[in-house]
Motif scaffolding. Structure first.
Motif, PDB file in Angstrom:
ATOM      1  N   GLU A 174      -5.900   5.079   0.142  1.00  0.00           N
ATOM      2  CA  GLU A 174      -5.480   3.843   0.703  1.00  0.00           C
ATOM      3  C   GLU A 174      -3.876   3.396   0.533  1.00  0.00           C
ATOM      4  OE1 GLU A 174      -8.086   0.511  -0.221  1.00  0.00           O
ATOM      5  OE2 GLU A 174      -9.386   2.129  -1.476  1.00  0.00           O
ATOM      6  N   ARG A 175      -3.115   4.428  -0.006  1.00  0.00           N
ATOM      7  CA  ARG A 175      -1.564   4.178  -0.151  1.00  0.00           C
ATOM      8  C   ARG A 175      -0.811   5.193   0.434  1.00  0.00           C
ATOM      9  NH1 ARG A 175      -1.159   3.723  -6.857  1.00  0.00           N
ATOM     10  NH2 ARG A 175       0.513   2.369  -6.343  1.00  0.00           N
ATOM     11  N   GLU A 176       0.180   4.553   1.345  1.00  0.00           N
ATOM     12  CA  GLU A 176       1.149   5.670   1.616  1.00  0.00           C
ATOM     13  C   GLU A 176       1.808   6.085   0.566  1.00  0.00           C
ATOM     14  OE1 GLU A 176       3.082   4.584   5.651  1.00  0.00           O
ATOM     15  OE2 GLU A 176       4.663   4.170   4.277  1.00  0.00           O
TER      16      GLU A 176
ATOM     17  N   ALA B 257       0.854  -1.191   0.035  1.00  0.00           N
ATOM     18  CA  ALA B 257      -0.087  -0.037  -0.023  1.00  0.00           C
ATOM     19  C   ALA B 257       0.912   1.317  -0.162  1.00  0.00           C
ATOM     20  CB  ALA B 257      -1.108  -0.022   1.152  1.00  0.00           C
ATOM     21  N   MET B 258       1.615   1.517  -1.134  1.00  0.00           N
ATOM     22  CA  MET B 258       2.464   2.763  -1.424  1.00  0.00           C
ATOM     23  C   MET B 258       2.296   3.372  -2.587  1.00  0.00           C
ATOM     24  SD  MET B 258       5.963   0.681  -1.193  1.00  0.00           S
ATOM     25  CE  MET B 258       7.079   2.078  -1.635  1.00  0.00           C
ATOM     26  N   GLN B 259       2.476   4.601  -2.950  1.00  0.00           N
ATOM     27  CA  GLN B 259       2.906   5.116  -4.253  1.00  0.00           C
ATOM     28  C   GLN B 259       3.600   6.092  -4.073  1.00  0.00           C
ATOM     29  OE1 GLN B 259       1.814   8.633  -5.622  1.00  0.00           O
ATOM     30  NE2 GLN B 259       2.663   7.495  -7.244  1.00  0.00           N
ATOM     31  N   PRO B 260       4.670   6.012  -5.173  1.00  0.00           N
ATOM     32  CA  PRO B 260       4.956   4.979  -6.026  1.00  0.00           C
ATOM     33  C   PRO B 260       5.265   3.537  -5.411  1.00  0.00           C
ATOM     34  CG  PRO B 260       6.837   6.453  -6.186  1.00  0.00           C
ATOM     35  CD  PRO B 260       5.714   6.947  -5.289  1.00  0.00           C
ATOM     36  N   GLY B 261       5.547   2.561  -6.214  1.00  0.00           N
ATOM     37  CA  GLY B 261       6.322   1.396  -5.747  1.00  0.00           C
ATOM     38  C   GLY B 261       5.279   0.291  -5.334  1.00  0.00           C
ATOM     39  N   LYS B 262       4.135   0.249  -5.829  1.00  0.00           N
ATOM     40  CA  LYS B 262       3.173  -0.838  -5.394  1.00  0.00           C
ATOM     41  C   LYS B 262       3.523  -2.185  -5.723  1.00  0.00           C
ATOM     42  CE  LYS B 262      -0.162  -1.553  -7.987  1.00  0.00           C
ATOM     43  NZ  LYS B 262      -1.455  -1.223  -8.934  1.00  0.00           N
ATOM     44  N   PRO B 263       4.004  -2.773  -6.764  1.00  0.00           N
ATOM     45  CA  PRO B 263       4.123  -4.072  -6.823  1.00  0.00           C
ATOM     46  C   PRO B 263       5.511  -4.595  -6.370  1.00  0.00           C
ATOM     47  CG  PRO B 263       3.939  -3.246  -9.060  1.00  0.00           C
ATOM     48  CD  PRO B 263       3.981  -1.956  -7.956  1.00  0.00           C
ATOM     49  N   GLN B 264       5.598  -5.445  -5.512  1.00  0.00           N
ATOM     50  CA  GLN B 264       6.884  -5.550  -4.647  1.00  0.00           C
ATOM     51  C   GLN B 264       7.078  -7.175  -4.797  1.00  0.00           C
ATOM     52  OE1 GLN B 264       9.256  -3.492  -3.610  1.00  0.00           O
ATOM     53  NE2 GLN B 264       8.374  -1.855  -4.090  1.00  0.00           N
TER      54      GLN B 264
ATOM     55  N   GLY C  80       4.259  10.974  -9.897  1.00  0.00           N
ATOM     56  CA  GLY C  80       4.535  10.107 -10.819  1.00  0.00           C
ATOM     57  C   GLY C  80       5.654   9.226 -11.078  1.00  0.00           C
ATOM     58  N   SER C  81       5.286   7.940 -11.107  1.00  0.00           N
ATOM     59  CA  SER C  81       6.578   6.985 -11.095  1.00  0.00           C
ATOM     60  C   SER C  81       7.395   7.037 -12.172  1.00  0.00           C
ATOM     61  CB  SER C  81       5.889   5.665 -10.562  1.00  0.00           C
ATOM     62  OG  SER C  81       4.986   5.146 -11.519  1.00  0.00           O
ATOM     63  N   HIS C  82       7.011   7.690 -13.384  1.00  0.00           N
ATOM     64  CA  HIS C  82       7.937   7.373 -14.423  1.00  0.00           C
ATOM     65  C   HIS C  82       8.850   8.459 -14.823  1.00  0.00           C
ATOM     66  CE1 HIS C  82       4.719  10.166 -15.429  1.00  0.00           C
ATOM     67  NE2 HIS C  82       5.386  10.591 -16.332  1.00  0.00           N
TER      68      HIS C  82
ATOM     69  N   GLY D  36       9.325  -1.621 -12.318  1.00  0.00           N
ATOM     70  CA  GLY D  36      10.469  -0.955 -13.192  1.00  0.00           C
ATOM     71  C   GLY D  36      10.410   0.273 -13.013  1.00  0.00           C
ATOM     72  N   ASN D  37       9.521   1.110 -12.875  1.00  0.00           N
ATOM     73  CA  ASN D  37       9.423   2.633 -12.894  1.00  0.00           C
ATOM     74  C   ASN D  37      10.393   3.217 -12.070  1.00  0.00           C
ATOM     75  OD1 ASN D  37       7.135   3.357 -14.514  1.00  0.00           O
ATOM     76  ND2 ASN D  37       5.592   2.476 -13.090  1.00  0.00           N
ATOM     77  N   PRO D  38      11.076   4.047 -12.604  1.00  0.00           N
ATOM     78  CA  PRO D  38      12.438   4.724 -11.861  1.00  0.00           C
ATOM     79  C   PRO D  38      11.863   5.303 -10.593  1.00  0.00           C
ATOM     80  CG  PRO D  38      12.376   5.290 -14.285  1.00  0.00           C
ATOM     81  CD  PRO D  38      11.295   4.534 -13.887  1.00  0.00           C
ATOM     82  N   VAL D  39      10.993   6.202 -10.385  1.00  0.00           N
ATOM     83  CA  VAL D  39      10.667   6.535  -9.172  1.00  0.00           C
ATOM     84  C   VAL D  39      10.381   5.666  -8.218  1.00  0.00           C
ATOM     85  CG1 VAL D  39       9.454   8.488  -7.788  1.00  0.00           C
ATOM     86  CG2 VAL D  39      10.309   8.740 -10.392  1.00  0.00           C
ATOM     87  N   SER D  40       9.795   4.655  -8.423  1.00  0.00           N
ATOM     88  CA  SER D  40       9.389   3.721  -7.725  1.00  0.00           C
ATOM     89  C   SER D  40      10.572   2.688  -7.086  1.00  0.00           C
ATOM     90  CB  SER D  40       8.308   2.614  -8.358  1.00  0.00           C
ATOM     91  OG  SER D  40       7.378   3.224  -9.162  1.00  0.00           O
ATOM     92  N   VAL D  41      11.458   2.669  -8.127  1.00  0.00           N
ATOM     93  CA  VAL D  41      12.854   1.880  -7.705  1.00  0.00           C
ATOM     94  C   VAL D  41      13.545   2.764  -6.699  1.00  0.00           C
ATOM     95  CG1 VAL D  41      15.188   1.536  -8.475  1.00  0.00           C
ATOM     96  CG2 VAL D  41      13.146   0.942  -9.781  1.00  0.00           C
TER      97      VAL D  41
HETATM   98  O1  MOO Z   1       3.505   1.828  -7.721  1.00  0.00           O
HETATM   99 MO1  MOO Z   1       3.597   2.346  -9.110  1.00  0.00          MO
HETATM  100  O2  MOO Z   1       5.295   2.508  -8.604  1.00  0.00           O
HETATM  101  O3  MOO Z   1       2.678   3.548  -8.461  1.00  0.00           O
HETATM  102  O4  MOO Z   1       3.858   3.426 -10.393  1.00  0.00           O
END
Ligand code: MOO
Ligand SMILES: Nc1nc2c(c(=O)[nH]1)N[C@H]1C(S)=C(S)[C@@H](COP(=O)(O)OP(=O)(O)OC[C@H]3O[C@@H](n4cnc5c(N)ncnc54)[C@H](O)[C@@H]3O)O[C@H]1N2
Length: 408
Positions: free
Chosen positions: A345-347, A278-285, A373-375, A301-306
């Motif tokens: 719903e996401r930190e 439950a986070m933004q960005p970075g949801k799929p872990q 924005g995660s890109h 893969g999105n750079p800000v998510s990384v």
């Molecule tokens: O979780 Mo994704 O990282 O929002 O773009």
């Protein structure tokens, strides 16, 4: 949308799977950035002996302001030997041992004579009555032999390593730098600086992680790029396992729910767990271990998510591998200069820039107009920290205090 874990839960789950690396004894000179595996105790006193804090004269305070006869000249590094009696003084340099009988230092500025011209046999006239103990540095007034100079689990930065050296240590028991392999996945990725064809982009997650791992005192064994062919990723992972040198593997991309998710397709069947956090960005872990037991992170893969995932999950694990007691960044509260919306719903982890124009009241604002924005790989250039906004909130108002982790 339902989430399997909060950020804190996912970090705790990863930390629970980590055992600190076995300690090694390193010469102090080679231990910069390493973490103490046990408390370091002083082998010598600091100061090692009573000595002068000033260039001047060592004398007996009880003799008052009577003129003194100089009977010795003591430089730093001298082994002492003089014994002062009534009416006597020794010319003495900063750091030189206090002669027996002396209990005070008078800086030469407080005398009538020219310091460099004074020698044994000279008479010195004082401008004031000396005070017992003045400008004397007593043996062990900082650290006594046997005292703990540095606790276990602490990073040997410049000051810590110097304190350990000053306390007489020749070597120190530390945990080694964790060795990390970074794998960026995606058919679209081109090594930085190489020509880019249609649909392709420069690879930047590997470069980001390389820098972040070094900043966390890890060692980067390799940064690899792999395409979306499962057999290629399998072969690379097998090589890493056979080699056996890695303490951690970090993959990026292919971790979500698309049709070609190479990382997930290869690793989920082997037991690596993939879940929405439950986070933004970075949801799929994804987190788990390779067959040989090497822990593995699968970041989106999105750079800000990384960048965010590294900060909140990977960095704590790297620090735990080093046995560090403190594995998360300090959080301070700073007022938001402007307001912004946050996802339900996401930190939220908003990249922020800091306005330091008023040193008594720093404020933060989103690092770019594009927000979290995660890109936005370019926006990372302006991020000086992350504002963490709780999942329950849907907006930040101007002037509101937000939790901020500043990053180097
Ligand atoms: O979780 Mo994704 O990282 O929002 O773009
Ligand atoms: N239908 C859904 N689609 C997506 C969801 C979802 O829940 N349902 N989640 C989105 C979220 S949130 C994220 S985050 C991404 C994560 O996807 P992947 O982990 O599979 O990442 P990729 O698709 O491989 O890449 C995402 C993005 O990042 C670029 N990228 C990847 N690697 C690099 C690199 N090394 N250097 C620079 N840029 C990189 C890649 O080109 C993509 O643009 O999924 C959403 N989709």
């Amino acid at each position: 949308m339902s989430f399997a874990r909060t950020v804190d839960e996912h970090r705790e789950a990863a930390l629970a799977a980590i055992t600190p690396l076995a300690p090694v004894e390193l010469p102090v000179a080679a231990a910069l950035g390493r973490t103490t595996a046990t408390a370091v105790r002083a082998r010598v006193d600091i100061p090692a002996f009573d000595n002068s804090a000033m260039d001047g004269y060592a004398l007996r305070a009880v003799d008052g302001d009577m003129p003194r006869t100089v009977v010795a000249d003591i430089a730093a590094g001298a082994s002492g030997g003089a014994v002062l009696v009534e009416g006597e003084a020794a010319r003495i340099m900063t750091g030189a041992p206090l002669p027996a009988g002396a209990d005070a230092i008078v800086p030469h500025e407080r005398t009538a004579e020219t310091f460099r011209e004074v020698g044994v046999g000279s008479t010195v006239h004082l401008a004031s009555v000396p005070e017992a103990g003045a400008h004397v540095r007593r043996r062990a007034d900082d650290v006594a032999a046997g005292d703990v100079v540095l606790e276990a689990g602490v990073r040997l930065g410049p000051r810590q390593r110097a304190a350990v050296a000053a306390a007489g240590a020749a070597s120190v028991l530390v945990r080694p730098a964790p060795r990390v392999v970074v794998i960026s996945s995606g058919d679209e990725l081109v090594a930085p600086g190489q020509p880019i064809g249609p649909g392709q982009i420069p690879e930047s997650n590997g470069i980001l992680l390389d820098g972040a791992i070094r900043e966390a005192d890890g060692e980067v064994l390799a940064t690899e790029i792999v395409d979306d062919t499962p057999a290629h990723l399998r072969a690379l992972l097998e090589r890493i396992e056979t080699d056996g040198a890695a303490d951690l593997v970090i993959l990026t991309g292919g971790a979500s729910v698309g049709a070609y998710e190479v990382v997930r397709d290869v690793l989920e069947p082997t037991g690596v767990e993939f879940l929405p956090v439950a986070m933004q960005p970075g949801k799929p872990q994804g987190f788990g271990a390779l067959a040989s037991g090497i822990p593995v992170f699968c970041l989106p893969g999105n750079p800000v998510s990384v960048a965010v995932s590294f900060e909140v999950f990977v960095r704590p694990v790297l620090l735990r591998l080093q046995g560090r007691s403190d594995v998360t960044r300090p959080v301070l509260q700073l007022p938001a200069a402007v307001g912004w919306r946050t996802p339900p719903e996401r930190e939220q982890y908003m990249p922020v820039a800091v306005d330091r124009s008023d040193p008594a009241r720093w404020t933060v604002r989103p690092a770019t107009a594009g927000g979290s924005g995660s890109h936005r790989a370019g926006a990372l250039a302006h991020a000086e920290g992350w504002a963490r906004v709780p999942a329950e909130k849907d907006r930040v108002d101007p002037g509101e205090l937000v939790d901020v982790m500043l990053v180097p």
